[in-house]
Design an enzyme around this catalytic site. Structure first.
Site, short mmCIF file in Angstrom:
data_model
loop_
_atom_site.label_atom_id
_atom_site.label_comp_id
_atom_site.label_asym_id
_atom_site.label_seq_id
_atom_site.Cartn_x
_atom_site.Cartn_y
_atom_site.Cartn_z
N GLN A 146 -68.41 -3.18 -74.44
CA GLN A 146 -68.67 -4.05 -73.28
C GLN A 146 -69.96 -4.84 -73.48
OE1 GLN A 146 -66.18 -4.09 -71.08
NE2 GLN A 146 -65.26 -2.42 -72.25
N TYR A 175 -63.34 4.97 -71.78
CA TYR A 175 -62.07 4.26 -71.91
C TYR A 175 -62.11 2.83 -71.39
CZ TYR A 175 -60.55 6.04 -67.21
OH TYR A 175 -60.42 6.36 -65.89
N GLU A 176 -61.03 2.09 -71.71
CA GLU A 176 -60.99 0.63 -71.58
C GLU A 176 -62.10 -0.01 -72.42
OE1 GLU A 176 -58.46 -0.72 -70.57
OE2 GLU A 176 -57.62 1.07 -69.67
N SER A 177 -62.30 0.53 -73.58
CA SER A 177 -63.32 0.17 -74.57
C SER A 177 -64.67 0.76 -74.15
CB SER A 177 -63.45 -1.34 -74.76
OG SER A 177 -62.26 -1.87 -75.30
#
Length: 615
Positions: free
Chosen positions: A448, A441-443
């Site tokens: 990243q 999560y959070e990409s």
């Protein structure tokens, strides 16, 4: 088993020896804070986390979250702990005093969160998201929005979330379909559906403030046409009192692999009545605003991954000292008695790998928190720009590398426990289940890696990347002044030089016909970046520990005996040995990864590759 989260002695070492945060207490911004106060905050966070939060970890996992008749209920044990969480002022430690925060440096808040978040992220997330929502409103909201929401979010009286993801859109936020229509009274009517919303609904607080990404009717397509709205679960009147339900409802919760105490909700806006929101900032400025929250969230996720690993390592080390099994392999050992498994070479190998990763990740996460404080206290604009640039460069590495290495530590810890680690009798299986989500999560970490290679290497025309290389070299030069560490510094410098070469090599390819080939190597490149950073962090630790250890063992006839008998000496010696182990065993592999990247195998991107991946 003993209740374990983080090593307080190691926290102090990073704060005061490696980072030298005492200098912050001499600045105008933090001049009212000193070391006794900072230590008291961390002590209190540790005590509260061990006594109040940690007992909810396994209990909350067993009970889980319930969704009944449209209502979300968190584990019963969370309620009392959350009340004390609020009363202790733990949600907004580094925020402005005028809004109810405590005004502490980010680095002190970070150290406290080693315990608060490390004890139970499922629980701590309610406060983390509320603080993040409040921070976004404090920064971008108008006077009315700040007065209505910020203090209540910082105090934890109300909770917050982050509504980005939609079915079918996923990480492609620009493809969202949630709509907003202007109303005559200045509000907006929203309609749409969101998924995977952490803490999207619950019974801990009487209200939840949802930042929601949506497209105003007539706005441009893609991410340029996205705005952000504040959508209360219960409408907030102009005088701050609660009004009517706002028709933003949870339609179901996800059954997850881990984080069973955290409600991951599907949310519907405006399906059964009008759902109103307040525009935050200007129209079509949703993405720049939300990225402020996303940056903080990504750093928090990296810390979560590291902290799951920290607890797993401490549990494994504790278990290895007490688990009796097998014989000592020392040649000529006359004893046939079984020994603690910590005597066995392969267990030592796993523990040393875990320690190196945990120590390095703590230094990295603390270093980034310290950069925020240096940015806030800098008197020079150029200095502030440099600190902010380093934060931007390191953010994807913290998120991705720390989440993956945290997962690796959990895996190694389970191997130390053997079959027992796979059972619910011990905490490792839950730590491993809960840690996995940090890589997603959070990409996802692949995204990243694309961010690091595609955006951060070229940030400010490469100036920040060069600053990063210079900063690492400064750490190597510090170590080079210590004869015992010079060879380690030389090994890191050789790896750093190769790293600089591969960064230039890949960066050029992202701008040409080989762009796809370049991005197949984005994740290996991020992994290499993380290895370089951890080697740097561990070398700096060794450089800080060495003179202190020399003073303790100076003129001693047997330094090894002092190290064995003296806890402080053993800790300092451990810093040097850990750096030597990581640099000697990991960096050769890192250089091998760099060679692989430079060779640039094309198999994965060939036109026929899709037929390679199964039926």
């Amino acid at each position: 088993m003993a209740q374990l989260i983080a090593d307080r002695r190691d926290i102090d070492f990073v704060l005061y020896d490696q980072l030298g945060i005492d200098k912050l207490f001499q600045t105008e911004r933090y001049g009212t804070i000193d070391r006794p106060l900072a230590d008291a905050v961390i002590d209190a966070a540790r005590q509260f986390s061990l006594n109040e939060i940690l007992p909810t970890y396994a209990a909350g996992d067993r009970e889980g979250v319930r969704f009944d008749n449209g209502q979300v209920q968190v584990p019963a044990c969370f309620h009392r702990a959350y009340q004390h969480y609020r009363e202790g002022g733990w949600l907004a430690m580094a925020e402005a005093v005028e809004y109810g925060g405590r005004g502490l440096p980010q680095i002190i808040a970070q150290a406290a969160r080693d315990y608060l978040t490390g004890a139970n992220f499922s629980f701590a997330a309610f406060g983390i998201l509320g603080q993040g929502t409040g921070k976004m409103i404090e920064r971008f909201g108008n006077a009315r929005q700040k007065s209505l929401f910020v203090a209540k979010l910082y105090s934890g009286e109300w909770a917050g979330t982050m509504l980005l993801t939609e079915p079918g859109a996923g990480s492609d936020v620009g493809a969202l379909t949630t709509t907003a229509v202007r109303n005559a009274d200045g509000t907006y009517s929203l309609k749409g559906n969101k998924i995977f919303i952490t803490c999207g609904d619950h019974d801990l607080t009487p209200n939840i403030i949802h930042p929601v990404l949506a497209r105003i009717k007539g706005a441009p397509e893609g991410s340029k046409g996205i705005s952000i709205f504040l959508v209360p679960k219960i409408w907030v009147n102009n005088d701050g009192t609660l009004g009517e339900p706002n028709h933003i409802t949870c339609t179901g919760i996800e059954e997850k692999m881990g984080l069973h105490g955290s409600p991951t909700c599907n949310m519907s806006l405006g399906a059964d009545g009008p759902c109103r929101g307040l525009l935050l900032g200007a129209e079509n400025q949703g993405m720049p605003i939300i990225f402020q929250m996303v940056t903080a969230a990504r750093l928090s996720v990296g810390q979560q991954g590291f902290l799951h690993g920290s607890a797993a390592y401490l549990y494994a080390a504790d278990y290895a000292r007490s688990r009796i099994q097998g014989r000592d392999l020392t040649p000529g050992n006359p004893s046939d008695q079984p020994v603690p498994i910590i005597r066995h070479p392969d267990v030592r190998r796993m523990l040393m790998r875990m320690k190196a990763l945990v120590d390095g990740m703590r230094s990295l996460t603390f270093y980034v928190a310290h950069l925020f404080d240096l940015e806030a206290t800098a008197n020079d604009t150029d200095d502030r720009d440099r600190y902010s640039g380093l934060i931007a460069f390191l953010t994807p590495v913290v998120k991705a590398y720390c989440s993956e290495r945290g997962m690796e530590v959990c895996d190694l810890a389970m191997n130390v426990f053997g079959g027992y680690g796979y059972t619910k009798e011990y905490p490792i299986e839950q730590l491993m289940r809960d840690c996995k989500i940090t890589t997603i999560y959070e990409s996802t970490n692949g995204i990243q890696a694309v961010d690091l290679l595609g955006r951060k290497i070229g940030l400010r025309k490469g100036e920040i990347f060069m600053l990063f290389l210079q900063t690492v070299r400064a750490g190597i030069q510090k170590a080079a002044k210590i004869e015992d560490l010079r060879a380690l510094g030389e090994k890191l410098e050789a790896a750093l030089n190769r790293y600089g070469e591969v960064a230039v090599f890949l960066s050029k390819r992202t701008r040409g016909a080989d762009i796809k080939l370049a991005f197949t190597q984005a994740h290996p490149f991020l992994d290499v970046t993380g290895d370089i950073i951890l080697a740097w962090m561990l070398l700096e630790r060794a450089a800080c520990a060495h003179p202190r250890l020399q003073r303790l063992t100076k003129q001693a006839p047997d330094a090894a005996q002092i190290i064995t008998a003296n806890g402080e000496a053993a800790f300092l010696d451990g810093q040097i040995k850990t750096a030597a182990y990581f640099i000697s065993t990991t960096l050769p592999v890192t250089i091998g990864k760099i060679k692989s990247i430079m060779q640039g195998d094309t198999a994965a991107i060939m036109e026929t590759a899709e037929r390679t991946f199964g039926a």
